[in-house]
Design a protein around this motif. Structure first.
Motif, PDB file in Angstrom:
ATOM      1  N   ASP A   4     -27.165 -36.829  15.558  1.00  0.00           N
ATOM      2  CA  ASP A   4     -27.629 -35.949  14.507  1.00  0.00           C
ATOM      3  C   ASP A   4     -27.136 -36.333  13.072  1.00  0.00           C
ATOM      4  OD1 ASP A   4     -24.971 -35.765  14.905  1.00  0.00           O
ATOM      5  OD2 ASP A   4     -25.101 -33.543  15.555  1.00  0.00           O
ATOM      6  N   LEU A  22     -34.336 -32.706  17.738  1.00  0.00           N
ATOM      7  CA  LEU A  22     -33.916 -32.983  19.309  1.00  0.00           C
ATOM      8  C   LEU A  22     -34.452 -32.040  20.109  1.00  0.00           C
ATOM      9  CD1 LEU A  22     -30.536 -34.066  17.990  1.00  0.00           C
ATOM     10  CD2 LEU A  22     -32.316 -35.557  19.019  1.00  0.00           C
ATOM     11  N   LYS A  23     -34.173 -30.804  19.997  1.00  0.00           N
ATOM     12  CA  LYS A  23     -34.861 -29.877  20.926  1.00  0.00           C
ATOM     13  C   LYS A  23     -36.210 -29.807  21.084  1.00  0.00           C
ATOM     14  CE  LYS A  23     -30.808 -26.366  20.011  1.00  0.00           C
ATOM     15  NZ  LYS A  23     -30.488 -24.958  19.719  1.00  0.00           N
ATOM     16  N   GLU A  24     -37.067 -29.849  20.253  1.00  0.00           N
ATOM     17  CA  GLU A  24     -38.672 -30.240  20.208  1.00  0.00           C
ATOM     18  C   GLU A  24     -39.046 -31.419  20.991  1.00  0.00           C
ATOM     19  OE1 GLU A  24     -39.760 -29.659  16.258  1.00  0.00           O
ATOM     20  OE2 GLU A  24     -38.917 -27.470  16.307  1.00  0.00           O
ATOM     21  N   LYS A  25     -37.966 -32.330  21.302  1.00  0.00           N
ATOM     22  CA  LYS A  25     -38.095 -33.467  21.935  1.00  0.00           C
ATOM     23  C   LYS A  25     -39.074 -34.436  21.072  1.00  0.00           C
ATOM     24  CE  LYS A  25     -38.206 -31.419  26.548  1.00  0.00           C
ATOM     25  NZ  LYS A  25     -38.717 -31.457  27.888  1.00  0.00           N
ATOM     26  N   THR A  33     -36.750 -40.144  25.193  1.00  0.00           N
ATOM     27  CA  THR A  33     -36.447 -39.056  24.599  1.00  0.00           C
ATOM     28  C   THR A  33     -34.964 -38.474  24.908  1.00  0.00           C
ATOM     29  OG1 THR A  33     -38.744 -38.164  25.066  1.00  0.00           O
ATOM     30  CG2 THR A  33     -37.505 -36.426  24.363  1.00  0.00           C
ATOM     31  N   LYS A  35     -32.371 -35.296  23.603  1.00  0.00           N
ATOM     32  CA  LYS A  35     -31.844 -34.145  22.886  1.00  0.00           C
ATOM     33  C   LYS A  35     -30.455 -33.848  22.639  1.00  0.00           C
ATOM     34  CE  LYS A  35     -33.777 -30.708  25.285  1.00  0.00           C
ATOM     35  NZ  LYS A  35     -34.271 -29.772  26.273  1.00  0.00           N
ATOM     36  N   ASN A  36     -29.460 -35.039  22.702  1.00  0.00           N
ATOM     37  CA  ASN A  36     -28.140 -34.548  22.681  1.00  0.00           C
ATOM     38  C   ASN A  36     -27.683 -35.455  21.251  1.00  0.00           C
ATOM     39  OD1 ASN A  36     -25.313 -34.473  22.792  1.00  0.00           O
ATOM     40  ND2 ASN A  36     -24.813 -36.129  24.215  1.00  0.00           N
TER      41      ASN A  36
END
Length: 230
Positions: A4, A22-25, A33, A35-36
Motif C-alpha cells: 500500500d 486493492l479491494k477493487e482487485k 491479483t 488485496k493485502n
C-alpha cells in the motif's frame, strides 16, 4: 516496502485510496491479483495497476512513434503535447531527449534520466540522427557534396557539421546529421534552394524506430537500447 505504501508513492495517492484499489482487485503482483496492502514488495516484484506496470523510483526510458501535430513539450497553448499519449505514472516527470517539430514524425526518446538524455542531446557527443525527407523539388546530386562539406544556414556564423545525404528518388532522401540546430534539416535544404514537405526521424544513435509501433504508440526501451547511450 509494504504494497500500500508502494502504491501511494508511485501513484501519488493516499494509503486509503491505495486500499480501495486493492479491494477493487485492480492490483497484481507477479501476475496474481492481490488485496493485502501489508504484502512486502521488492524491486524484483512485478506490480501492475490495471495492467500498467508500476516501477520503484528509478529512471524510465521510452521510444515513441510521434505523429504529426504533437509538440515535444509539456505545455502548449495551441497543440497537444506528446505526453498526452502516455498512459504512465507521472508523465510530467519525463522529458524528451531530442525534440521534433510539431509537423515532424517518427522516433522520439523520453526519459526522466537527465544524464542519459544529455549524452543524446549534447553537441559534444556527436550523436547521429537519421531522417527520411520528402522534398518539393528534385534533389540535385551536387547537394550530396555540399552537405558533406557543411552548409551555411541563415543566421548562423559557422557551417553545419558534415552531413550524409543518400538520395532515394527524385524527391526523397535519407539525411544523417550529428547536431540539432533549430529546424536544422529544413534549413539545410532551404539553403540549397529546396523545401522539405515531409520529415520523419528513423534513428537516433544505434536505436531505430520500432516498425511495430503505429503513430502515437510507444514502448519501453530494451536494456540494450538504453546501454547504447551509456
Amino acid at each position: 516496502m509494504r504494497l500500500d505504501k508502494f502504491l501511494s508513492t508511485t501513484l501519488g495517492i493516499t494509503r486509503k485510496d491505495a486500499g480501495k484499489l486493492l479491494k477493487e482487485k485492480r492490483i497484481e503482483v507477479n501476475g496474481e491479483t492481490v488485496k493485502n496492502g501489508a504484502l512486502k514488495v521488492t524491486e524484483t516484484c512485478e506490480v501492475e495497476f490495471d495492467g500498467r506496470p508500476l516501477r520503484f523510483d528509478g529512471p524510465r526510458y521510452f521510444m515513441l512513434n510521434k505523429p504529426s501535430g504533437f509538440v515535444c513539450s509539456h505545455v502548449d497553448d495551441y497543440n497537444p503535447t506528446v505526453f498526452v499519449l502516455f498512459d504512465e505514472v507521472s508523465p510530467e516527470k519525463m522529458h524528451v531527449a531530442g525534440r521534433l517539430d510539431g509537423d515532424t514524425t517518427g522516433l522520439v526518446l523520453l526519459t526522466d534520466d537527465g544524464q542519459w538524455s544529455h549524452r543524446i542531446t549534447s553537441p559534444r557527443h556527436y550523436c547521429e540522427k537519421v531522417y527520411y525527407v520528402e522534398l518539393a523539388d528534385p534533389i540535385n546530386e551536387e547537394v550530396v557534396e555540399q552537405f558533406a562539406n557543411g552548409v551555411q544556414l541563415r543566421g548562423e556564423k559557422e557551417l553545419t557539421r558534415p552531413a550524409k545525404l543518400e538520395i532515394l528518388g527524385d524527391n526523397e532522401a535519407l539525411i544523417t546529421i550529428s547536431e540539432g540546430k533549430y529546424h536544422q534539416v529544413k534549413r539545410m535544404f532551404a539553403a540549397v534552394g529546396n523545401k522539405v514537405v515531409g520529415l520523419h526521424r528513423e534513428k537516433i544513435g544505434d536505436v531505430e524506430l520500432d516498425e511495430a509501433l503505429e503513430p502515437g504508440e510507444y514502448r519501453q526501451l530494451t536494456d540494450e537500447e538504453i546501454a547504447a547511450f551509456m
